[in-house]
Design a protein around this motif. Structure first.
Motif, PDB file in Angstrom:
ATOM      1  N   VAL A 192      29.152  44.099  37.104  1.00  0.00           N
ATOM      2  CA  VAL A 192      29.853  45.085  36.275  1.00  0.00           C
ATOM      3  C   VAL A 192      30.375  44.431  35.004  1.00  0.00           C
ATOM      4  CG1 VAL A 192      31.925  46.549  36.166  1.00  0.00           C
ATOM      5  CG2 VAL A 192      30.445  46.621  38.182  1.00  0.00           C
ATOM      6  N   LEU A 193      30.948  43.238  35.128  1.00  0.00           N
ATOM      7  CA  LEU A 193      31.463  42.529  33.963  1.00  0.00           C
ATOM      8  C   LEU A 193      30.353  42.229  32.959  1.00  0.00           C
ATOM      9  CD1 LEU A 193      33.787  41.018  32.539  1.00  0.00           C
ATOM     10  CD2 LEU A 193      33.114  39.007  33.852  1.00  0.00           C
ATOM     11  N   ARG A 194      29.233  41.706  33.449  1.00  0.00           N
ATOM     12  CA  ARG A 194      28.122  41.396  32.546  1.00  0.00           C
ATOM     13  C   ARG A 194      27.574  42.664  31.883  1.00  0.00           C
ATOM     14  NH1 ARG A 194      25.886  38.741  36.903  1.00  0.00           N
ATOM     15  NH2 ARG A 194      24.063  40.045  36.671  1.00  0.00           N
ATOM     16  N   HIS A 195      27.476  43.740  32.654  1.00  0.00           N
ATOM     17  CA  HIS A 195      26.972  45.010  32.126  1.00  0.00           C
ATOM     18  C   HIS A 195      27.895  45.521  31.015  1.00  0.00           C
ATOM     19  CE1 HIS A 195      25.256  49.036  32.068  1.00  0.00           C
ATOM     20  NE2 HIS A 195      26.482  49.515  32.181  1.00  0.00           N
ATOM     21  N   ASN A 196      29.188  45.544  31.277  1.00  0.00           N
ATOM     22  CA  ASN A 196      30.150  46.025  30.277  1.00  0.00           C
ATOM     23  C   ASN A 196      30.152  45.130  29.043  1.00  0.00           C
ATOM     24  OD1 ASN A 196      30.824  48.094  31.973  1.00  0.00           O
ATOM     25  ND2 ASN A 196      32.738  47.175  32.669  1.00  0.00           N
ATOM     26  N   LEU A 197      30.054  43.832  29.250  1.00  0.00           N
ATOM     27  CA  LEU A 197      30.020  42.893  28.129  1.00  0.00           C
ATOM     28  C   LEU A 197      28.800  43.153  27.241  1.00  0.00           C
ATOM     29  CD1 LEU A 197      31.310  40.393  26.804  1.00  0.00           C
ATOM     30  CD2 LEU A 197      29.916  38.990  28.331  1.00  0.00           C
ATOM     31  N   ARG A 198      27.630  43.314  27.871  1.00  0.00           N
ATOM     32  CA  ARG A 198      26.411  43.592  27.104  1.00  0.00           C
ATOM     33  C   ARG A 198      26.522  44.907  26.331  1.00  0.00           C
ATOM     34  NH1 ARG A 198      23.742  41.633  31.658  1.00  0.00           N
ATOM     35  NH2 ARG A 198      23.403  43.744  32.387  1.00  0.00           N
ATOM     36  N   ASN A 199      27.059  45.941  26.969  1.00  0.00           N
ATOM     37  CA  ASN A 199      27.187  47.240  26.299  1.00  0.00           C
ATOM     38  C   ASN A 199      28.104  47.145  25.081  1.00  0.00           C
ATOM     39  OD1 ASN A 199      25.504  48.466  28.114  1.00  0.00           O
ATOM     40  ND2 ASN A 199      27.130  49.454  29.288  1.00  0.00           N
ATOM     41  N   LYS A 200      29.246  46.523  25.254  1.00  0.00           N
ATOM     42  CA  LYS A 200      30.189  46.411  24.133  1.00  0.00           C
ATOM     43  C   LYS A 200      29.614  45.558  23.008  1.00  0.00           C
ATOM     44  CE  LYS A 200      33.466  48.821  25.963  1.00  0.00           C
ATOM     45  NZ  LYS A 200      33.780  50.153  25.464  1.00  0.00           N
ATOM     46  N   LEU A 201      28.925  44.476  23.365  1.00  0.00           N
ATOM     47  CA  LEU A 201      28.351  43.613  22.332  1.00  0.00           C
ATOM     48  C   LEU A 201      27.219  44.298  21.583  1.00  0.00           C
ATOM     49  CD1 LEU A 201      28.428  40.176  24.143  1.00  0.00           C
ATOM     50  CD2 LEU A 201      29.782  40.895  22.186  1.00  0.00           C
ATOM     51  N   THR A 202      26.493  45.155  22.273  1.00  0.00           N
ATOM     52  CA  THR A 202      25.442  45.914  21.606  1.00  0.00           C
ATOM     53  C   THR A 202      26.052  46.852  20.563  1.00  0.00           C
ATOM     54  OG1 THR A 202      24.064  45.793  23.581  1.00  0.00           O
ATOM     55  CG2 THR A 202      23.518  47.509  21.984  1.00  0.00           C
ATOM     56  N   VAL A 203      27.188  47.474  20.895  1.00  0.00           N
ATOM     57  CA  VAL A 203      27.884  48.342  19.950  1.00  0.00           C
ATOM     58  C   VAL A 203      28.351  47.546  18.740  1.00  0.00           C
ATOM     59  CG1 VAL A 203      29.951  49.765  19.612  1.00  0.00           C
ATOM     60  CG2 VAL A 203      28.584  50.034  21.687  1.00  0.00           C
ATOM     61  N   VAL A 204      28.974  46.379  18.983  1.00  0.00           N
ATOM     62  CA  VAL A 204      29.466  45.531  17.891  1.00  0.00           C
ATOM     63  C   VAL A 204      28.317  45.105  16.988  1.00  0.00           C
ATOM     64  CG1 VAL A 204      30.481  43.275  17.360  1.00  0.00           C
ATOM     65  CG2 VAL A 204      31.506  44.719  19.121  1.00  0.00           C
ATOM     66  N   LYS A 205      27.263  44.650  17.607  1.00  0.00           N
ATOM     67  CA  LYS A 205      26.116  44.169  16.836  1.00  0.00           C
ATOM     68  C   LYS A 205      25.478  45.305  16.037  1.00  0.00           C
ATOM     69  CE  LYS A 205      21.826  41.621  17.429  1.00  0.00           C
ATOM     70  NZ  LYS A 205      20.912  41.003  18.374  1.00  0.00           N
ATOM     71  N   GLY A 206      25.304  46.459  16.649  1.00  0.00           N
ATOM     72  CA  GLY A 206      24.720  47.607  15.954  1.00  0.00           C
ATOM     73  C   GLY A 206      25.583  48.047  14.780  1.00  0.00           C
ATOM     74  N   SER A 207      26.886  48.083  14.995  1.00  0.00           N
ATOM     75  CA  SER A 207      27.794  48.478  13.907  1.00  0.00           C
ATOM     76  C   SER A 207      27.744  47.487  12.757  1.00  0.00           C
ATOM     77  CB  SER A 207      29.230  48.587  14.428  1.00  0.00           C
ATOM     78  OG  SER A 207      29.311  49.575  15.423  1.00  0.00           O
ATOM     79  N   ALA A 208      27.719  46.208  13.067  1.00  0.00           N
ATOM     80  CA  ALA A 208      27.666  45.184  12.017  1.00  0.00           C
ATOM     81  C   ALA A 208      26.348  45.254  11.251  1.00  0.00           C
ATOM     82  CB  ALA A 208      27.850  43.799  12.637  1.00  0.00           C
ATOM     83  N   LYS A 209      25.241  45.484  11.965  1.00  0.00           N
ATOM     84  CA  LYS A 209      23.944  45.593  11.289  1.00  0.00           C
ATOM     85  C   LYS A 209      23.911  46.831  10.396  1.00  0.00           C
ATOM     86  CE  LYS A 209      20.726  43.067  14.182  1.00  0.00           C
ATOM     87  NZ  LYS A 209      19.542  43.156  15.043  1.00  0.00           N
ATOM     88  N   ALA A 210      24.467  47.944  10.889  1.00  0.00           N
ATOM     89  CA  ALA A 210      24.481  49.179  10.101  1.00  0.00           C
ATOM     90  C   ALA A 210      25.303  48.984   8.828  1.00  0.00           C
ATOM     91  CB  ALA A 210      25.035  50.326  10.931  1.00  0.00           C
ATOM     92  N   ALA A 211      26.412  48.305   8.944  1.00  0.00           N
ATOM     93  CA  ALA A 211      27.250  48.053   7.768  1.00  0.00           C
ATOM     94  C   ALA A 211      26.530  47.132   6.788  1.00  0.00           C
ATOM     95  CB  ALA A 211      28.588  47.439   8.198  1.00  0.00           C
ATOM     96  N   ALA A 212      25.823  46.151   7.309  1.00  0.00           N
ATOM     97  CA  ALA A 212      25.094  45.229   6.435  1.00  0.00           C
ATOM     98  C   ALA A 212      23.953  45.943   5.728  1.00  0.00           C
ATOM     99  CB  ALA A 212      24.569  44.042   7.255  1.00  0.00           C
ATOM    100  N   GLU A 213      23.251  46.836   6.434  1.00  0.00           N
ATOM    101  CA  GLU A 213      22.148  47.576   5.852  1.00  0.00           C
ATOM    102  C   GLU A 213      22.629  48.607   4.825  1.00  0.00           C
ATOM    103  OE1 GLU A 213      20.062  49.160   9.203  1.00  0.00           O
ATOM    104  OE2 GLU A 213      19.232  47.203   9.758  1.00  0.00           O
ATOM    105  N   ALA A 214      23.867  49.057   4.991  1.00  0.00           N
ATOM    106  CA  ALA A 214      24.432  50.042   4.066  1.00  0.00           C
ATOM    107  C   ALA A 214      24.864  49.396   2.753  1.00  0.00           C
ATOM    108  CB  ALA A 214      25.605  50.757   4.710  1.00  0.00           C
ATOM    109  N   GLY A 215      24.641  48.116   2.648  1.00  0.00           N
ATOM    110  CA  GLY A 215      24.928  47.439   1.395  1.00  0.00           C
ATOM    111  C   GLY A 215      26.248  46.703   1.386  1.00  0.00           C
TER     112      GLY A 215
END
Length: 179
Positions: A126-149
């Motif tokens: 459960v810990l690993r699953h939750n960690l992966r899910n949250k990190l995917t959100v962080v990474k996706g948000s950071a990539k989206a912000a970077a792509e937005a200029g």
């Protein structure tokens, strides 16, 4: 000859005390697998009338034979309080001429240990699953912000840190599998 300094009775008393005082189930069988002796823990745990079954084959009373007890890491046995897991140790008994005469069987209740290991494994997943899910959100948000200029060194660091944590989560899974 030091005859007054030795205490031969201690050996006999000690052997009886070990079998009587341990929480482990102790069973002695003859070479044919018939129950010869049990300690109080067997009577308290498996069957309060087990002493009525002395002379009977071990599988008829315990539901397990010596071969199974020797080959399995843990064995499941029905007790007065339900099904329990035991770690079995089997030792051959020999007489003073080194002739095999039977077995000494020790059964240690490991039910709580098994339950705890299962709980820890679930918690780890459960810990690993939750960690992966949250990190995917962080990474996706950071990539989206970077792509937005929004070019920033901080966004790159966020993506790198998220990648590191994802790899750490995968390493934790690998370590858990080995352990």
């Amino acid at each position: 000859y030091d005859i007054f300094e030795s205490t031969p009775a201690v050996g006999s008393i000690g052997e009886e005390a070990v079998a009587r005082e341990t929480d482990d189930l102790i069973i002695v069988t003859d070479h044919r697998g018939r129950i010869i002796e049990v300690n109080g823990s067997v009577e308290d745990t498996v069957d309060s009338n087990v002493s009525d079954h002395l002379g009977e084959p071990l599988p008829d009373v315990l539901g397990l034979d010596v071969d199974t007890l020797q080959s399995e890491e843990t064995v499941n046995c029905h007790t007065d309080s339900g099904s329990r897991e035991f770690d079995a140790q089997v030792a051959e008994l020999t007489d003073h001429h080194d002739r095999w005469v039977g077995y000494l069987i020790s059964l240690r209740d490991v039910t709580q240990r098994q339950i705890r290991q299962q709980q820890l494994a679930v918690l780890n997943r459960v810990l690993r699953h939750n960690l992966r899910n949250k990190l995917t959100v962080v990474k996706g948000s950071a990539k989206a912000a970077a792509e937005a200029g929004e070019e920033s060194i901080n966004l790159t660091r966020i993506v790198d840190a998220a990648d590191d944590l994802v790899r750490l989560s995968e390493r934790a899974k690998t370590i858990d599998q080995y352990m």
